[in-house]
Design a protein around this motif. Structure first.
Motif, PDB file in Angstrom:
ATOM      1  N   ASP A 105       0.815  -1.218   0.000  1.00 51.60           N
ATOM      2  CA  ASP A 105       0.000   0.000   0.000  1.00 51.60           C
ATOM      3  C   ASP A 105       0.849   1.268   0.000  1.00 51.60           C
ATOM      4  O   ASP A 105       0.390   2.314  -0.473  1.00 51.60           O
ATOM      5  CB  ASP A 105      -0.910   0.026   1.232  1.00 51.60           C
ATOM      6  N   LEU A 106       2.050   1.163   0.537  1.00 48.23           N
ATOM      7  CA  LEU A 106       2.906   2.340   0.688  1.00 48.23           C
ATOM      8  C   LEU A 106       4.351   1.883   0.680  1.00 48.23           C
ATOM      9  O   LEU A 106       4.688   0.853   1.277  1.00 48.23           O
ATOM     10  CB  LEU A 106       2.596   3.057   2.005  1.00 48.23           C
ATOM     11  N   GLU A 107       5.209   2.644   0.003  1.00 51.31           N
ATOM     12  CA  GLU A 107       6.640   2.327  -0.003  1.00 51.31           C
ATOM     13  C   GLU A 107       7.420   3.605   0.237  1.00 51.31           C
ATOM     14  O   GLU A 107       7.314   4.556  -0.539  1.00 51.31           O
ATOM     15  CB  GLU A 107       7.044   1.689  -1.335  1.00 51.31           C
ATOM     16  N   CYS A 108       8.147   3.647   1.342  1.00 51.97           N
ATOM     17  CA  CYS A 108       9.037   4.760   1.656  1.00 51.97           C
ATOM     18  C   CYS A 108      10.418   4.154   1.884  1.00 51.97           C
ATOM     19  O   CYS A 108      10.744   3.713   2.985  1.00 51.97           O
ATOM     20  CB  CYS A 108       8.593   5.512   2.907  1.00 51.97           C
ATOM     21  N   GLY A 109      11.185   4.090   0.818  1.00 52.53           N
ATOM     22  CA  GLY A 109      12.497   3.456   0.901  1.00 52.53           C
ATOM     23  C   GLY A 109      13.544   4.342   0.277  1.00 52.53           C
ATOM     24  O   GLY A 109      13.989   5.323   0.873  1.00 52.53           O
ATOM     25  N   SER A 110      13.928   4.009  -0.954  1.00 52.19           N
ATOM     26  CA  SER A 110      14.861   4.846  -1.704  1.00 52.19           C
ATOM     27  C   SER A 110      14.396   4.857  -3.154  1.00 52.19           C
ATOM     28  O   SER A 110      15.151   4.547  -4.071  1.00 52.19           O
ATOM     29  CB  SER A 110      16.294   4.311  -1.586  1.00 52.19           C
ATOM     30  N   THR A 111      13.132   5.239  -3.334  1.00 50.24           N
ATOM     31  CA  THR A 111      12.536   5.275  -4.667  1.00 50.24           C
ATOM     32  C   THR A 111      12.587   6.689  -5.220  1.00 50.24           C
ATOM     33  O   THR A 111      12.090   7.625  -4.592  1.00 50.24           O
ATOM     34  CB  THR A 111      11.075   4.783  -4.628  1.00 50.24           C
ATOM     35  N   THR A 112      13.170   6.833  -6.391  1.00 53.40           N
ATOM     36  CA  THR A 112      13.298   8.136  -7.025  1.00 53.40           C
ATOM     37  C   THR A 112      11.988   8.551  -7.680  1.00 53.40           C
ATOM     38  O   THR A 112      11.353   7.769  -8.400  1.00 53.40           O
ATOM     39  CB  THR A 112      14.401   8.097  -8.097  1.00 53.40           C
ATOM     40  N   HIS A 113      11.591   9.785  -7.415  1.00 51.64           N
ATOM     41  CA  HIS A 113      10.424  10.364  -8.067  1.00 51.64           C
ATOM     42  C   HIS A 113      10.856  10.844  -9.451  1.00 51.64           C
ATOM     43  O   HIS A 113      11.625  11.794  -9.579  1.00 51.64           O
ATOM     44  CB  HIS A 113       9.896  11.533  -7.240  1.00 51.64           C
ATOM     45  N   THR A 114      10.376  10.173 -10.490  1.00 53.57           N
ATOM     46  CA  THR A 114      10.691  10.573 -11.856  1.00 53.57           C
ATOM     47  C   THR A 114       9.396  10.898 -12.599  1.00 53.57           C
ATOM     48  O   THR A 114       8.318  10.380 -12.269  1.00 53.57           O
ATOM     49  CB  THR A 114      11.435   9.460 -12.623  1.00 53.57           C
TER      50      THR A 114
END
Length: 299
Positions: A105-114
């Motif tokens: 449902d939610l991912e707060c890791g090291s994902t780049t907003h592109t």
């Protein structure tokens, strides 16, 4: 009663967090799924030090702590104090499909907003800004990307860094022999074993890997940045109430000083499991982000 219920819903939406307690028939999207299941499923990383990683027993880290703050706010919004939290390990390659398939449902890791990813998923306000550089052995003599011409280079599959690296290779005709691995530790292991001369990745992640080494002085993080990007939490599109809760948490943390205090814990002090210190002080760009929270992609 119908008018009262309608007024209550409007008031909740205006508050952006359903602070007055939302009813199941008033919810949609991700919040309804979480409410009906009684569970929120977080996508977590195993080795994105110091953002989200396993210390051997539990998931810990800078962005993982932000995710838990968001969970607390969702509990309040839904009025479910005993909301269960499930964690599923995700990788750079499968995190987006797992979100789209309702597995997380939610991912707060090291994902780049592109900008490219915006067509598939929604992003929160940014919680980190950084440069894309490389780590190499100090003895290699490599100082910038031109030095990688014709050499074996590694990055992590499914990342924006892989796209930037392959683009650079094509545009500058460097003829790098690029390998994309499953995760960051596997990529760094290729440099450690001399199967690759450099690992191209997000600078803060490189500092985390270097700090965890028995002999960090053997490695150097170098290179003129080939890009500047931002990390954000990721959730499904079309969920304005979910977005408002997530962004509300992040912006309050940033403008109140809580985010800077959290940053210092994970980037300037010893962290688990080995008490390593990344020695990565808050940058001017990060101070600006904390002063003016936003959800802009930097690519």
């Amino acid at each position: 009663m119908k008018f009262a219920a309608r007024f209550r819903l409007i008031a909740c939406i205006a508050a952006a967090t359903f602070a007055c307690g939302a009813h199941a028939d008033e919810l949609t999207g991700t919040l309804k799924k979480i409410h009906d299941d009684g569970i929120i499923t977080l996508g977590v990383r195993e080795a994105s030090i110091p953002f989200a990683y396993s210390d051997g027993d539990h998931t810990v880290g800078y962005s993982y702590t932000i995710a838990l703050r968001i969970v607390d706010e969702i509990k309040k919004a839904l009025g479910i104090s005993d909301l269960k939290v499930r964690e599923i390990v995700v990788t750079s390659a499968n995190r987006v499909p797992m979100l789209l398939n309702n597995q997380i449902d939610l991912e707060c890791g090291s994902t780049t907003h592109t900008v490219e990813r915006e067509s598939q998923v929604a992003f929160s306000d940014s919680f980190f800004q950084y440069a894309v550089r490389m780590i190499t052995r100090k003895k290699s003599g490599i100082s910038d990307f031109a030095d990688l011409a014709g050499k074996p280079v590694v990055t992590t599959a499914g990342t924006s860094d892989e796209r930037l690296l392959r683009q650079l290779n094509s545009e500058k005709q460097l003829n790098m022999r690029i390998t994309a691995t499953r995760d960051h530790p596997e990529a760094f292991a290729a440099v450690r074993s001399d199967r690759a001369v450099a690992f191209v990745m997000d600078e803060p992640l490189l500092h985390g890997l270097k700090a965890a080494e028995a002999h960090p002085e053997d490695y150097v993080i170098t290179g003129t940045p080939i890009g500047y990007e931002a990390y954000a939490c990721m959730f499904r599109k079309g969920n304005a109430p979910m977005r408002d809760i997530v962004n509300g948490v992040i912006s309050r943390m940033q403008t109140s000083g809580e985010a800077e205090r959290l940053y210092n814990v994970w980037f300037t002090q010893p962290i688990p499991p080995h008490g390593t210190n990344l020695n990565f002080p808050l940058s001017a760009e990060m101070r600006e982000l904390f002063a003016h929270p936003n959800d802009k992609a930097l690519d």
